[in-house]
Structure formats: structure tokens, C-alpha cells
Design a protein around this motif. Structure first.
Motif: not given
Length: 266
Positions: A44-71
Motif C-alpha cells: 500500500q505504501g509503495d506507489m511502484s506496486v500496481r498489482a498483487i498476486v496472493l497464493t499459497g506454498a505447497g498443495p493448499a491455498f489456505s486451511s484457515g484456522g489451525n485445527i490442532k490449536h483449536m483442539r
């Protein structure tokens, strides 16, 4: 431990990669929340940035909440009800707030399952492109909780109220093809072509003037909560700014001279 989010810039395009494949890129840990927000604020603070691509490392984009931490009732999920409320407010709920303040166009390249808060993270982006292996689920009901990070606001705006309710009430996942049919994603491509497709789109977006991109995104965002007369007033004000920028003059000149424009953000 590796950085929770990788931030890489190539020209005017930034790629942000969630980098916790061992947790399938869960985003409820405070260091991950902090890293996502720091990356968004950096862009946001860098005017040279005009677009962002967001992705995930590995086979998942995001699992959301950490289930182990919930448990184990640790981290975000620790304490009594009042404490958990504060954990959400001071933790993961900062992510949708940061995306709401982001004026840079953002594309989600969904490379696998996007479940729970991971689905909502994709929804926080302006455009979503899915690989064929992508899955989307508002899976909160499956673990006995509610959408706690904005999904109840984001999802109906993407797929309509009836389909949003179906996803939220059942917690059932939909595949990439169904997501495209429902308007949750713009397109579905083979997994091997996902990042290049997203980056090609990002580069096309980044070919436009940075101030105009940011003002256009702001107009679309404000239009979700304003009536038409109010939006027209804001549009007129923004247009007054746009018409007196050097980039507008450059765009007009390039059109007449039949060449590519050279935008400077001025």
C-alpha cells in the motif's frame, strides 16, 4: 523457521506467498497475521506496486484456522469466551480490515483447498483465479464455529445470499468448476498454468496508471455501501483529480501517437 509470507516484486507486480505448508497455510497464528498485514501495508505504501498476486506454498491455498490449536485451545482459541472474542478482534480480524484499506488491486491465485478462513482470505481479494484442484468451503460449521473473520459479509457479495447460505449452513466444499459457475472465481485453469495466468493478468492491470488503479478500486469498494447519488459525487471528485494528472495526459498522447504509455504515477 521460514518467513510466514514471502514478498517478491517483479516490476510493478508483487507476489505474496503464504509460506506455512506444514499447516496447509493456516492463518490464525499471530505471526502469520502480522506478516500478512505487514506485506499489505508495504504494498500500500509503495506507489511502484500496481498489482498483487496472493497464493499459497505447497498443495493448499489456505486451511484457515489451525485445527490442532483449536483442539488444544491455544493461541487464538485460548481463554474464556470474552478472551477469545478479543483474540479474534486483535488477531485474524485485522486481516479483512487491512484488505479493506488496500487500494492496490489483488488477485488470489487459488492453488488448492481454501477452507474456512482460507476461503474468506480468497474472498478478500478483488479477483480470484482457481487451479483445477482448488476447493472452496465455508467449513466453520464442520468444526462447530461460525464464520469469524468476515465470511458472512464477503461470501453473499460474491455468490448471492442463497448460495452463500448453502455453503455456510452445510460447510460443504465446492470444486473449482462449481465456483466458476457461481461467480466465486473469474476463471479456472490447469494447475500448471495458474501462476502464469494470474501474473499475466496482474501485469495487464499493472500496465495502467497507479493512481487510477487505486482510485478505481476505492470507488468499487465504496460503491458497496453508498447510494448512487453519493457514489456519483465521489466519482466526480476523483475524476477531477484524474483529469489533471500527468498520467492522464500521457495516456491521451499515447493514444494519438499509437504507442504504449509510460506512466510515472504523477
Amino acid at each position: 523457521m521460514s518467513d510466514p509470507v514471502l514478498y517478491e516484486q517483479d516490476g510493478h507486480v508483487v507476489t505474496m506467498t503464504l509460506n506455512r505448508p506444514e499447516t496447509r497455510n493456516a492463518i490464525t497464528e499471530m505471526e502469520v497475521v502480522d506478516a500478512i498485514i505487514a506485506s499489505l501495508e508495504r504494498a500500500q505504501g509503495d506507489m511502484s506496486v500496481r498489482a498483487i498476486v496472493l497464493t499459497g506454498a505447497g498443495p493448499a491455498f489456505s486451511s484457515g484456522g489451525n485445527i490442532k490449536h483449536m483442539r488444544d485451545e491455544v493461541g487464538t482459541f485460548s481463554g474464556n469466551s470474552a478472551q477469545i472474542r478479543e483474540n479474534y478482534r486483535r488477531g485474524i480480524q485485522r486481516i479483512p480490515r487491512a484488505f479493506h484499506e488496500l487500494d492496490v488491486p489483488c488477485i488470489a491465485a487459488v492453488n488448492g483447498p481454501a477452507h474456512g478462513a482460507g476461503c474468506d482470505l480468497a474472498l478478500m481479494c478483488d479477483i480470484r483465479i482457481a487451479g483445477e484442484s482448488a476447493l472452496f468451503a465455508e467449513s466453520f460449521a464442520k468444526v462447530g464455529i461460525i464464520p469469524g473473520d468476515g465470511g458472512a459479509w464477503l461470501l453473499p457479495r460474491a455468490v448471492g445470499l442463497s448460495r452463500a447460505n448453502e455453503m455456510i449452513f452445510t460447510g460443504r466444499a465446492i470444486d473449482a468448476k462449481r465456483a466458476a459457475e457461481w461467480g466465486l472465481v473469474s476463471s479456472v485453469v490447469p494447475d500448471a498454468q495458474l501462476m502464469e495466468t494470474a501474473l499475466t493478468l496482474a501485469r495487464e492491470i499493472a500496465g495502467n496508471a497507479p493512481d487510477i488503479l487505486r482510485m478505481s478500486k476505492r470507488l468499487v469498494r465504496e460503491g458497496q455501501r453508498m447510494d448512487l447519488p453519493s457514489l456519483l459525487e465521489l466519482s466526480a471528485a476523483f475524476q477531477g483529480i484524474a483529469h489533471r494528472t500527468a498520467d492522464h495526459r500521457e495516456a491521451i498522447a499515447a493514444t494519438f501517437e499509437r504507442r504504449a504509455p509510460n506512466y510515472t504515477g504523477a
